[in-house]
Design an enzyme around this catalytic site. Sequence first.
Site, PDB file in Angstrom:
ATOM      1  N   SER A 142       0.861  -1.192   0.000  1.00 39.94           N
ATOM      2  CA  SER A 142       0.000   0.000   0.000  1.00 39.94           C
ATOM      3  C   SER A 142       0.892   1.235   0.000  1.00 39.94           C
ATOM      4  O   SER A 142       2.004   1.204   0.550  1.00 39.94           O
ATOM      5  CB  SER A 142      -0.864   0.015   1.266  1.00 39.94           C
ATOM      6  OG  SER A 142      -1.498   1.266   1.402  1.00 39.94           O
ATOM      7  N   TYR A 156      -1.752  -0.138  10.339  1.00 42.73           N
ATOM      8  CA  TYR A 156      -1.942  -0.664   8.974  1.00 42.73           C
ATOM      9  C   TYR A 156      -0.731  -0.304   8.111  1.00 42.73           C
ATOM     10  O   TYR A 156      -0.185  -1.157   7.393  1.00 42.73           O
ATOM     11  CB  TYR A 156      -3.226  -0.080   8.366  1.00 42.73           C
ATOM     12  CG  TYR A 156      -3.399  -0.366   6.893  1.00 42.73           C
ATOM     13  CD1 TYR A 156      -3.816  -1.617   6.440  1.00 42.73           C
ATOM     14  CD2 TYR A 156      -3.133   0.624   5.932  1.00 42.73           C
ATOM     15  CE1 TYR A 156      -3.965  -1.876   5.077  1.00 42.73           C
ATOM     16  CE2 TYR A 156      -3.283   0.365   4.579  1.00 42.73           C
ATOM     17  CZ  TYR A 156      -3.699  -0.885   4.153  1.00 42.73           C
ATOM     18  OH  TYR A 156      -3.844  -1.144   2.811  1.00 42.73           O
TER      19      TYR A 156
HETATM   20  P1  NAD Z   1     -11.519  -5.471  -0.012  1.00 44.45           P
HETATM   21  O1  NAD Z   1     -11.968  -5.327   1.381  1.00 44.45           O
HETATM   22  O2  NAD Z   1     -12.470  -5.204  -1.119  1.00 44.45           O
HETATM   23  O3  NAD Z   1     -10.869  -6.907  -0.258  1.00 44.45           O
HETATM   24  C1  NAD Z   1     -10.059  -7.513   0.721  1.00 44.45           C
HETATM   25  C2  NAD Z   1     -10.150  -9.009   0.563  1.00 44.45           C
HETATM   26  O4  NAD Z   1      -9.371  -9.648   1.585  1.00 44.45           O
HETATM   27  C3  NAD Z   1     -11.593  -9.494   0.717  1.00 44.45           C
HETATM   28  O5  NAD Z   1     -11.845 -10.506  -0.213  1.00 44.45           O
HETATM   29  C4  NAD Z   1     -11.596 -10.044   2.141  1.00 44.45           C
HETATM   30  O6  NAD Z   1     -12.568 -11.038   2.345  1.00 44.45           O
HETATM   31  C5  NAD Z   1     -10.178 -10.618   2.227  1.00 44.45           C
HETATM   32  N1  NAD Z   1      -9.779 -10.829   3.613  1.00 44.45           N
HETATM   33  C6  NAD Z   1      -9.705  -9.910   4.608  1.00 44.45           C
HETATM   34  N2  NAD Z   1      -9.352 -10.509   5.762  1.00 44.45           N
HETATM   35  C7  NAD Z   1      -9.217 -11.835   5.497  1.00 44.45           C
HETATM   36  C8  NAD Z   1      -8.886 -12.973   6.275  1.00 44.45           C
HETATM   37  N3  NAD Z   1      -8.623 -12.884   7.596  1.00 44.45           N
HETATM   38  N4  NAD Z   1      -8.830 -14.170   5.668  1.00 44.45           N
HETATM   39  C9  NAD Z   1      -9.104 -14.287   4.344  1.00 44.45           C
HETATM   40  N5  NAD Z   1      -9.438 -13.249   3.561  1.00 44.45           N
HETATM   41  C10 NAD Z   1      -9.486 -12.041   4.124  1.00 44.45           C
HETATM   42  O7  NAD Z   1     -10.246  -4.525  -0.146  1.00 44.45           O
HETATM   43  P2  NAD Z   1      -9.265  -4.167  -1.351  1.00 44.45           P
HETATM   44  O8  NAD Z   1      -9.203  -2.706  -1.374  1.00 44.45           O
HETATM   45  O9  NAD Z   1      -9.582  -4.913  -2.572  1.00 44.45           O
HETATM   46  O10 NAD Z   1      -7.904  -4.689  -0.701  1.00 44.45           O
HETATM   47  C11 NAD Z   1      -7.082  -5.673  -1.293  1.00 44.45           C
HETATM   48  C12 NAD Z   1      -5.648  -5.419  -0.864  1.00 44.45           C
HETATM   49  O11 NAD Z   1      -5.241  -4.149  -1.373  1.00 44.45           O
HETATM   50  C13 NAD Z   1      -5.450  -5.360   0.641  1.00 44.45           C
HETATM   51  O12 NAD Z   1      -4.251  -6.018   0.980  1.00 44.45           O
HETATM   52  C14 NAD Z   1      -5.338  -3.875   0.911  1.00 44.45           C
HETATM   53  O13 NAD Z   1      -4.585  -3.589   2.063  1.00 44.45           O
HETATM   54  C15 NAD Z   1      -4.657  -3.393  -0.352  1.00 44.45           C
HETATM   55  N6  NAD Z   1      -4.825  -1.957  -0.614  1.00 44.45           N
HETATM   56  C16 NAD Z   1      -6.027  -1.428  -0.930  1.00 44.45           C
HETATM   57  C17 NAD Z   1      -6.137  -0.072  -1.167  1.00 44.45           C
HETATM   58  C18 NAD Z   1      -7.429   0.611  -1.525  1.00 44.45           C
HETATM   59  O14 NAD Z   1      -7.466   1.852  -1.574  1.00 44.45           O
HETATM   60  N7  NAD Z   1      -8.492  -0.100  -1.780  1.00 44.45           N
HETATM   61  C19 NAD Z   1      -4.999   0.742  -1.084  1.00 44.45           C
HETATM   62  C20 NAD Z   1      -3.797   0.160  -0.757  1.00 44.45           C
HETATM   63  C21 NAD Z   1      -3.709  -1.203  -0.536  1.00 44.45           C
END
Ligand code: NAD
Length: 247
Positions: A142, A156
């Site tokens: 991230s 985080y």
């Molecule tokens: P999201 O919440 O839509 O998806 C996250 C996924 O991880 C979901 O499918 C959820 O069920 C799964 N998950 C969470 N905890 C879990 C657990 N204990 N066991 C199994 N599965 C689990 O979020 P996203 O934005 O698609 O995030 C995906 C990745 O991208 C993450 O690692 C997040 O930190 C990273 N990220 C997202 C953003 C953003 O702005 N959306 C920015 C930087 C990084």
Amino acid sequence: MNGVLIVTGASAGIGSTTARIAAFSGWQRIVVHYGQDRDGAETTAAMVESMGAQAYLIQADVAKPKAIEKMFAKVRELKPGPIGLVNNAGIVTPHGSIADLTPDRVRHVFEVNVFGAIEVARQSVALIRDWGLGGSIVNISSMAARLGSANQYVDYAASKGAIDTFTLGLADELAPEGIRVNAIRPGLIETGIHAKGGQPDRLERLAPTTPMGRAGTTEECAEAILWLLSERASYVTRSILDVSGGR
Ligand code: NAD
């Protein structure tokens, strides 16, 4: 492609879109991993299968090493092939400052975002070695790792800093075996994660302050991930690509 693509957290957001676009780009077998959201995972699997690829739904809480072990026992039942891993499952913590952190909260975010991701990578590397057909890993970090997320969620941000460092070391370790390890650092991406962290208006507030003046899409993340995984990036390892609109 006769490989097996494993996407953790594929029930929503970046993981779901990556699985869908992977199928569109020619990955034939995709492990749609999910934690609790079975409906979301089934929707992803249906999109994957509508592109003519095979989806394998596997549940595991990545905060639990035993669950990850069971997940990989199921992956091992598939016909061997080169492996792609999108190490994506993750959570954010609620908005707050250092005074809002509790040991339980910090432990949990590290259990999911760091210990879980490292264990998934460890199991994947063991499988890549056992099958002997090659593999490539993309970790999802991230921009918080670089920005620090003061007064938002420093725990985080620190967990994603660990993912950056893990990516560098693992890439060095595996390069002699031809296994490439890279990461992307998404910026502000349109997914449900912000609402889950208690800030449904986060993108609306912050996106205009970024150099490109907008949030990114899950498709824009997926394209970067799939390029890093692919042979088109055959000389790219130990790279952490910012997908953040210049943030
Ligand atoms: P999201 O919440 O839509 O998806 C996250 C996924 O991880 C979901 O499918 C959820 O069920 C799964 N998950 C969470 N905890 C879990 C657990 N204990 N066991 C199994 N599965 C689990 O979020 P996203 O934005 O698609 O995030 C995906 C990745 O991208 C993450 O690692 C997040 O930190 C990273 N990220 C997202 C953003 C953003 O702005 N959306 C920015 C930087 C990084």
